[in-house]
Design a protein around this motif. Sequence first.
Motif, PDB file in Angstrom:
ATOM      1  N   GLN A  33       0.821  -1.201   0.000  1.00  0.00           N
ATOM      2  CA  GLN A  33       0.000   0.000   0.000  1.00  0.00           C
ATOM      3  C   GLN A  33       0.862   1.261   0.000  1.00  0.00           C
ATOM      4  OE1 GLN A  33      -2.495  -0.555   3.427  1.00  0.00           O
ATOM      5  NE2 GLN A  33      -4.093  -1.644   2.254  1.00  0.00           N
ATOM      6  N   ALA A  34       1.934   1.231   0.747  1.00  0.00           N
ATOM      7  CA  ALA A  34       2.842   2.382   0.792  1.00  0.00           C
ATOM      8  C   ALA A  34       3.478   2.629  -0.575  1.00  0.00           C
ATOM      9  CB  ALA A  34       3.918   2.157   1.841  1.00  0.00           C
ATOM     10  N   PHE A  35       3.863   1.543  -1.255  1.00  0.00           N
ATOM     11  CA  PHE A  35       4.475   1.671  -2.575  1.00  0.00           C
ATOM     12  C   PHE A  35       3.485   2.249  -3.586  1.00  0.00           C
ATOM     13  CE2 PHE A  35       5.112  -0.222  -6.796  1.00  0.00           C
ATOM     14  CZ  PHE A  35       6.352   0.322  -7.118  1.00  0.00           C
ATOM     15  N   VAL A  36       2.261   1.678  -3.595  1.00  0.00           N
ATOM     16  CA  VAL A  36       1.252   2.132  -4.556  1.00  0.00           C
ATOM     17  C   VAL A  36       0.885   3.594  -4.317  1.00  0.00           C
ATOM     18  CG1 VAL A  36      -1.120   1.825  -5.329  1.00  0.00           C
ATOM     19  CG2 VAL A  36       0.332  -0.175  -4.961  1.00  0.00           C
ATOM     20  N   SER A  37       0.685   3.962  -3.052  1.00  0.00           N
ATOM     21  CA  SER A  37       0.312   5.344  -2.751  1.00  0.00           C
ATOM     22  C   SER A  37       1.439   6.311  -3.096  1.00  0.00           C
ATOM     23  CB  SER A  37      -0.073   5.477  -1.279  1.00  0.00           C
ATOM     24  OG  SER A  37       1.009   5.117  -0.442  1.00  0.00           O
TER      25      SER A  37
END
Length: 496
Positions: free
Chosen positions: A370-374
Amino acid sequence: NIAYLVLLVLLFASSVFSVSRAQSFFAPDPTGERFFSFAAFLILAFLIANGFSREDVERMVIVLFTSAILFSMLIFLQITPLVELPSYLLKNPAGNLNGAALLLGGFLLMALSFFVFRPKEVKYSRFFLVLVKASLALVAVNLLLINFKTGWIGLGATAALLVALTLSRFSMHTASSIALFIILAVSVLAAILPLGPEQLIPGLKSEIQVAPSFLSTLAIDFNVLKTLPVFGSGPGTFVYDYNMHRPLVINQTIFWNLRFDHGFSFLTTALGTLGTLGLTSLLFFIAASSILLWRLTRNFSADDPLLFGFTAFIVFGTVLWFIYPSAFAMNFLIFLSLGSVIALSPSAEKAGSFWEKGVERIFKIETQAQAFVSSLAVTALFIFVILAGYLVIQKYVAEAYFANGIFVVNQYGNTDTAIARLGRALAFDPRNDRYLTNQSRLYLRRTQEAISRITAGNTGAQTDFQVNLNSALDSAKRAALINPREPDNWIALGTI
């Protein structure tokens, strides 16, 4: 917001599939219908709706009425024989006198709202009330002098709609209905009387504006839809639709070489330029805005002149979309008014079930994915904003060089400086056919000057003749290759 998003997406799609993407995205936009213009209008309305307080709106209204006064004075001096204005003051931000009358009609309704409603709990300063009275007087005088019949019809239709609103919502305020009835009566009389002010006041200037009729516009639209039914020919491309599908009998009249950037009205033009999906999204947006205005005015607990004034402007502008071509300044003020109405709206508790109850939603980033995508999404958005900003600045600088070059040659006849300025414009925007066509005309002008020197006995000018002729041909050919649907490009090449 859904209507906003649908309209924006379909305008973008129509521009992508346009017969001329440059025309739909980047060309000068006096009618305010191209993608980037509408995107700016929608963003403006959204930001005002979500970021402005009542105090912000009140400050903005002061600016608007000050602008109305200055605009009215400018138009008054232009159309009356009182003084001879310098050339730099013979500019009309609305495009023409008819467009000026429509803008002034909107300001008339806004100013009138402060005389219709005088809420006890809101006190306006003496300066503000003087400002409103001055703008109302100047606007009314100009409207009577210009006497644009379509504008009076639009005012009359708007007054009729607002009379129905005031009788249903503000039944205790008979003054509002009386004032609107007066506007309705004056509009009807002005629309049907044969005599105009120019026949009563010697020297009063007027303009004649020609546009395709309602049936002619529809005939052109239907021809376009035969081949481009979904997205149309693209925003701002009616000039190409008209040239392609106009009746051949036009070629036997004095209008054979006139350019029409629009049809009978904004919505009839949109049928051909935006296609069935684009026109449907526009009608959906109008319906959503109408429902919003009705519920806001119905649920507002106090008689608010600001709310009524902006609502009147929106209604007036929407009526004009059906009966008259759009204009950039008018569309700008329509969306500014729409954002202001929402900013002035009551809280969710007072507004009733139309507004979704405020619910705080928090998206928690709990995993590395999620951190990567955001982070990727934020980075992509940041890069997009930077690139878009760079592109806008690049186009703006190119337009500034082009405008300066045209001014230099028109004002001083200096073709050398003008060609240099257009060369700089093309360095920033090399695929702008309008710059290339004007550059070819400047080279042609220098070619003709070389011919004059040759016939006068200056054989050394033959080199200048050949160089400038080749440059004129090269620029005109490139323009026709970049935008083959633009008649001016072929006229320039044929002239050379």
